[in-house]
Structure formats: structure tokens, C-alpha cells
Design a protein around this motif. Sequence first.
Motif, PDB file in Angstrom:
ATOM      1  N   PHE A 302       0.832  -1.206   0.000  1.00 25.97           N
ATOM      2  CA  PHE A 302       0.000   0.000   0.000  1.00 25.97           C
ATOM      3  C   PHE A 302       0.866   1.255   0.000  1.00 25.97           C
ATOM      4  CE2 PHE A 302      -2.117   3.337   2.534  1.00 25.97           C
ATOM      5  CZ  PHE A 302      -3.203   3.589   1.698  1.00 25.97           C
ATOM      6  N   ALA A 303       1.899   1.281   0.839  1.00 21.04           N
ATOM      7  CA  ALA A 303       2.764   2.464   0.929  1.00 21.04           C
ATOM      8  C   ALA A 303       3.547   2.672  -0.360  1.00 21.04           C
ATOM      9  CB  ALA A 303       3.719   2.323   2.112  1.00 21.04           C
ATOM     10  N   TYR A 304       4.038   1.606  -0.960  1.00 21.51           N
ATOM     11  CA  TYR A 304       4.860   1.703  -2.181  1.00 21.51           C
ATOM     12  C   TYR A 304       4.048   2.253  -3.343  1.00 21.51           C
ATOM     13  CZ  TYR A 304       7.983   0.252  -5.985  1.00 21.51           C
ATOM     14  OH  TYR A 304       8.793   0.235  -7.093  1.00 21.51           O
ATOM     15  N   TYR A 305       2.905   1.630  -3.604  1.00 22.32           N
ATOM     16  CA  TYR A 305       2.099   2.090  -4.742  1.00 22.32           C
ATOM     17  C   TYR A 305       1.333   3.365  -4.423  1.00 22.32           C
ATOM     18  CZ  TYR A 305       3.431  -1.876  -7.521  1.00 22.32           C
ATOM     19  OH  TYR A 305       4.171  -2.779  -8.248  1.00 22.32           O
ATOM     20  N   GLY A 306       1.093   3.614  -3.146  1.00 19.62           N
ATOM     21  CA  GLY A 306       0.515   4.901  -2.759  1.00 19.62           C
ATOM     22  C   GLY A 306       1.465   6.037  -3.080  1.00 19.62           C
ATOM     23  N   PHE A 307       2.765   5.796  -2.835  1.00 15.49           N
ATOM     24  CA  PHE A 307       3.779   6.796  -3.178  1.00 15.49           C
ATOM     25  C   PHE A 307       3.823   7.046  -4.678  1.00 15.49           C
ATOM     26  CE2 PHE A 307       8.195   7.126  -4.786  1.00 15.49           C
ATOM     27  CZ  PHE A 307       8.433   8.454  -4.440  1.00 15.49           C
ATOM     28  N   LEU A 308       3.849   5.973  -5.481  1.00 18.81           N
ATOM     29  CA  LEU A 308       3.943   6.127  -6.932  1.00 18.81           C
ATOM     30  C   LEU A 308       2.716   6.850  -7.497  1.00 18.81           C
ATOM     31  CD1 LEU A 308       5.412   2.692  -8.104  1.00 18.81           C
ATOM     32  CD2 LEU A 308       6.596   4.862  -7.782  1.00 18.81           C
ATOM     33  N   ILE A 309       1.537   6.446  -7.066  1.00 14.33           N
ATOM     34  CA  ILE A 309       0.310   7.056  -7.586  1.00 14.33           C
ATOM     35  C   ILE A 309       0.210   8.521  -7.162  1.00 14.33           C
ATOM     36  CG2 ILE A 309      -2.222   7.003  -7.460  1.00 14.33           C
ATOM     37  CD1 ILE A 309      -1.959   3.930  -7.185  1.00 14.33           C
ATOM     38  N   SER A 310       0.523   8.808  -5.905  1.00 12.19           N
ATOM     39  CA  SER A 310       0.455  10.199  -5.432  1.00 12.19           C
ATOM     40  C   SER A 310       1.510  11.058  -6.127  1.00 12.19           C
ATOM     41  CB  SER A 310       0.647  10.254  -3.910  1.00 12.19           C
ATOM     42  OG  SER A 310       1.941   9.797  -3.537  1.00 12.19           O
ATOM     43  N   LEU A 311       2.661  10.462  -6.471  1.00  9.75           N
ATOM     44  CA  LEU A 311       3.694  11.199  -7.198  1.00  9.75           C
ATOM     45  C   LEU A 311       3.219  11.555  -8.601  1.00  9.75           C
ATOM     46  CD1 LEU A 311       6.614  12.277  -7.204  1.00  9.75           C
ATOM     47  CD2 LEU A 311       7.346  10.028  -8.042  1.00  9.75           C
ATOM     48  N   LEU A 312       2.526  10.633  -9.262  1.00 10.81           N
ATOM     49  CA  LEU A 312       1.980  10.909 -10.589  1.00 10.81           C
ATOM     50  C   LEU A 312       0.903  11.995 -10.521  1.00 10.81           C
ATOM     51  CD1 LEU A 312       1.678   7.294 -12.062  1.00 10.81           C
ATOM     52  CD2 LEU A 312       3.390   9.023 -12.613  1.00 10.81           C
ATOM     53  N   ILE A 313       0.059  11.925  -9.505  1.00  7.49           N
ATOM     54  CA  ILE A 313      -0.988  12.940  -9.334  1.00  7.49           C
ATOM     55  C   ILE A 313      -0.367  14.306  -9.065  1.00  7.49           C
ATOM     56  CG2 ILE A 313      -2.911  13.670  -7.858  1.00  7.49           C
ATOM     57  CD1 ILE A 313      -3.548  10.691  -7.447  1.00  7.49           C
ATOM     58  N   PHE A 314       0.661  14.317  -8.220  1.00  8.82           N
ATOM     59  CA  PHE A 314       1.351  15.570  -7.924  1.00  8.82           C
ATOM     60  C   PHE A 314       1.970  16.166  -9.181  1.00  8.82           C
ATOM     61  CE2 PHE A 314       5.404  17.683  -6.925  1.00  8.82           C
ATOM     62  CZ  PHE A 314       4.955  18.705  -6.105  1.00  8.82           C
ATOM     63  N   SER A 315       2.593  15.301 -10.010  1.00  5.94           N
ATOM     64  CA  SER A 315       3.209  15.770 -11.254  1.00  5.94           C
ATOM     65  C   SER A 315       2.167  16.336 -12.203  1.00  5.94           C
ATOM     66  CB  SER A 315       3.964  14.621 -11.934  1.00  5.94           C
ATOM     67  OG  SER A 315       4.974  14.119 -11.085  1.00  5.94           O
ATOM     68  N   ALA A 316       0.997  15.689 -12.263  1.00  2.98           N
ATOM     69  CA  ALA A 316      -0.067  16.178 -13.130  1.00  2.98           C
ATOM     70  C   ALA A 316      -0.570  17.540 -12.666  1.00  2.98           C
ATOM     71  CB  ALA A 316      -1.222  15.174 -13.150  1.00  2.98           C
ATOM     72  N   LYS A 317      -0.642  17.732 -11.360  1.00  2.35           N
ATOM     73  CA  LYS A 317      -1.082  19.023 -10.829  1.00  2.35           C
ATOM     74  C   LYS A 317      -0.061  20.124 -11.090  1.00  2.35           C
ATOM     75  CE  LYS A 317      -4.079  17.275  -7.134  1.00  2.35           C
ATOM     76  NZ  LYS A 317      -4.270  17.185  -5.663  1.00  2.35           N
ATOM     77  N   GLN A 318       1.217  19.726 -11.131  1.00  5.68           N
ATOM     78  CA  GLN A 318       2.264  20.713 -11.407  1.00  5.68           C
ATOM     79  C   GLN A 318       2.106  21.319 -12.785  1.00  5.68           C
ATOM     80  OE1 GLN A 318       3.320  21.323  -8.220  1.00  5.68           O
ATOM     81  NE2 GLN A 318       5.259  21.730  -9.207  1.00  5.68           N
ATOM     82  N   LYS A 319       1.549  20.546 -13.731  1.00  4.61           N
ATOM     83  CA  LYS A 319       1.331  21.057 -15.083  1.00  4.61           C
ATOM     84  C   LYS A 319       0.437  22.285 -15.034  1.00  4.61           C
ATOM     85  CE  LYS A 319      -0.878  20.001 -19.470  1.00  4.61           C
ATOM     86  NZ  LYS A 319      -1.775  19.104 -20.200  1.00  4.61           N
ATOM     87  N   LYS A 320      -0.628  22.217 -14.220  1.00  4.86           N
ATOM     88  CA  LYS A 320      -1.572  23.334 -14.155  1.00  4.86           C
ATOM     89  C   LYS A 320      -0.915  24.585 -13.578  1.00  4.86           C
ATOM     90  CE  LYS A 320      -5.500  20.208 -13.596  1.00  4.86           C
ATOM     91  NZ  LYS A 320      -6.627  19.792 -12.721  1.00  4.86           N
ATOM     92  N   SER A 321       0.045  24.389 -12.667  1.00  5.28           N
ATOM     93  CA  SER A 321       0.708  25.563 -12.072  1.00  5.28           C
ATOM     94  C   SER A 321       1.599  26.271 -13.060  1.00  5.28           C
ATOM     95  CB  SER A 321       1.505  25.116 -10.840  1.00  5.28           C
ATOM     96  OG  SER A 321       2.597  24.312 -11.223  1.00  5.28           O
ATOM     97  N   TYR A 322       2.048  25.537 -14.125  1.00  7.41           N
ATOM     98  CA  TYR A 322       2.887  26.152 -15.149  1.00  7.41           C
ATOM     99  C   TYR A 322       2.060  26.845 -16.216  1.00  7.41           C
ATOM    100  CZ  TYR A 322       7.227  23.988 -13.542  1.00  7.41           C
ATOM    101  OH  TYR A 322       8.321  23.623 -12.797  1.00  7.41           O
ATOM    102  N   GLU A 323       0.816  26.391 -16.386  1.00  3.96           N
ATOM    103  CA  GLU A 323      -0.004  26.933 -17.473  1.00  3.96           C
ATOM    104  C   GLU A 323      -0.647  28.260 -17.100  1.00  3.96           C
ATOM    105  OE1 GLU A 323      -1.311  22.702 -19.527  1.00  3.96           O
ATOM    106  OE2 GLU A 323      -2.656  23.689 -18.129  1.00  3.96           O
TER     107      GLU A 323
END
Length: 323
Positions: A302-323
Amino acid sequence: AFSPAIQAMCIFTRTVTGRFLLGFFVIVLLSLAWSVSPILSILGTPPRIEGVLTHAIWFAFVLIGIGIVQSKQGEKGLLQTIIVSNFLLVLYGFFQFLSLDPFRGIWAEGTFLGRTFSLAGQPNVLGAFIVLTFPIILFSALSKKEGKEERHFLILLCALNLIVLITTVSRSSLLGLGGAILFLLAFAPGVLHACKKVKGWTMLLLGLVLFVLMFIIFIAFSQRFSLETQNRSMRARSIIWSDTISIILDHPQGIGLETMGIVYPQYKSARLLVVESLQTNIDRAHSKPLDILISLGPLGLFAYYGFLISLLIFSAKQKKSYE
């Protein structure tokens, strides 16, 4: 002296991604309590040596990296370190591919059936390294607005990465790189825009490079999977997966890191002897979810894949901050 590390720890407690990563490391430490061989779990076993001590070193590197990138100068220095490290390993791997390895005599090359491993020690490890660093170099090349020579160098380095990755003949790494590139194109600001500017002779050159890469893929994979031992690989893995599930059912909390090699013989199916030698040591499930589940239990998974999924979500949100 400890302020960067303290800053990094504060970031861990402030973000969901950081909490998952911190939680995973805590579970790694706690896994010694249920390990069937705590000494093995601490030190790890060859050839991978991925015990608790190794995980602690990785975690320390994460802390150092987060502390460094708190400043623009530190971020630039870390990026240069990644590029230089990638260049050295990939260049050496390219020499191996061309049979120009200056240290060829000291390697047991036959172990990897001609696959490129560079200085990483194992083809899959080299493939994983390229998968992790290639998107960073590609993004740097496409987003660089100044320094024509440096941009050309980065593009050439990207092509070299692809060639060496293919010669590792690592299926998981090639799939991982494909996913990383798709994610980069989808969420990294400016990458698609930079790709659309590529015209004329550049497109012709890229097409030629793609043709060469496809040819290398065909040669490399046809050589690897023409061998009978490789044709038996998937049959062996399906049996190993079934045996691994039996171990997990008997040890739902996990058996600790790096201990599958001493537990698996008790669960080895007779069917495995048809496709593998009696002396073959099975120390991995050859499936990341099963490897984590058998070592660290459901909490680790749970912790391992929670980290990976939350990292992908965080990266996707970063796109909006650049736009």
C-alpha cells in the motif's frame, strides 16, 4: 549542516507523496520484526543486495536530493550530476555493444547472454537507471531555449540512451520507458509544443534514427528469445508466481527483505524442475507487486504504490501551475 535534511523531513510531513515514502521506509525498518532472517534482511543477498541497509542509503539520497533542490543553484547542480552520470554509464554501455569494452576480460559476459550491462552490473539495473534518467534528459533537451550546442548534445545523448536501453533487452525497462515518455508528453509543460516545432531535415533524421532503433530491437530481441532458456522463462515465472502466492498465504505479514531464497525451496513445485535446473536459486518472484507483498506485506504494498500514484498525481497538478 543538517538544515537541508531537516527541510527535507518537513516536506515529507507536509505532502501526501512524502508521507507515503516516509511510511514505506518505516515499514522497511519494521519488517525486521517479522523477517525469517533479520541478518539477511539487513545486509541483503547477492547479486542485488537490496536489504534494509541499502534502502536506508536510498532514503538518505532522497533526503539529500530534496535538500539540494531547495535552491536554484542546487537544482542546477543536481541536474548536471544526473546528466553526467547518465552519459558515463550509457557511453560505456555503447562501447560494450560495439565490442569495444576496454575491461572486457574481467566481466563474466556469458552470464547475460550478450546483453549490455555497462558499469551497473546487471542489464535490468542499467535499464532501470536509463528509464529513471532519460525523461529528465529529454525534458532538458526539449525545454532548453539557449545554448544550441548543449541542446544538440542532449538530443544525441537521448538517442544513445535509447540504443543502449534496447541492447539491455529488458522488457520491463522498455515498457517503463514507453510509459514515462507518454506521461512526460501528457503532463510536462512545453514538451509537446517543442515537438511540434521539429520540421524538415530534423524529422528526416529522427525517422532514420527510429529505423535504426527498430532494427536494433529486432536483432537484440531475436537473439535473446531464440534461446531455449529464454523460451522457458515465462513458463517458469507462472509457476514461481503460483508458489509465491502460497508463501504469502502462509505468511500474510511478509517474510522480510531478501529472504525468499531461503523460504522458496519449501514451496517449490515439482513442475518447476521441468523448466529450471534443480540448482537454480529462486530469490525473486519476478513481479514487483508480489516481491513487495511477500517481503513487506500488504502495508508495504500500500505504501509503495501509494507513493507512486500520489507522485503521478502531484506531477499532473504541477502542469496546471505552469499553465
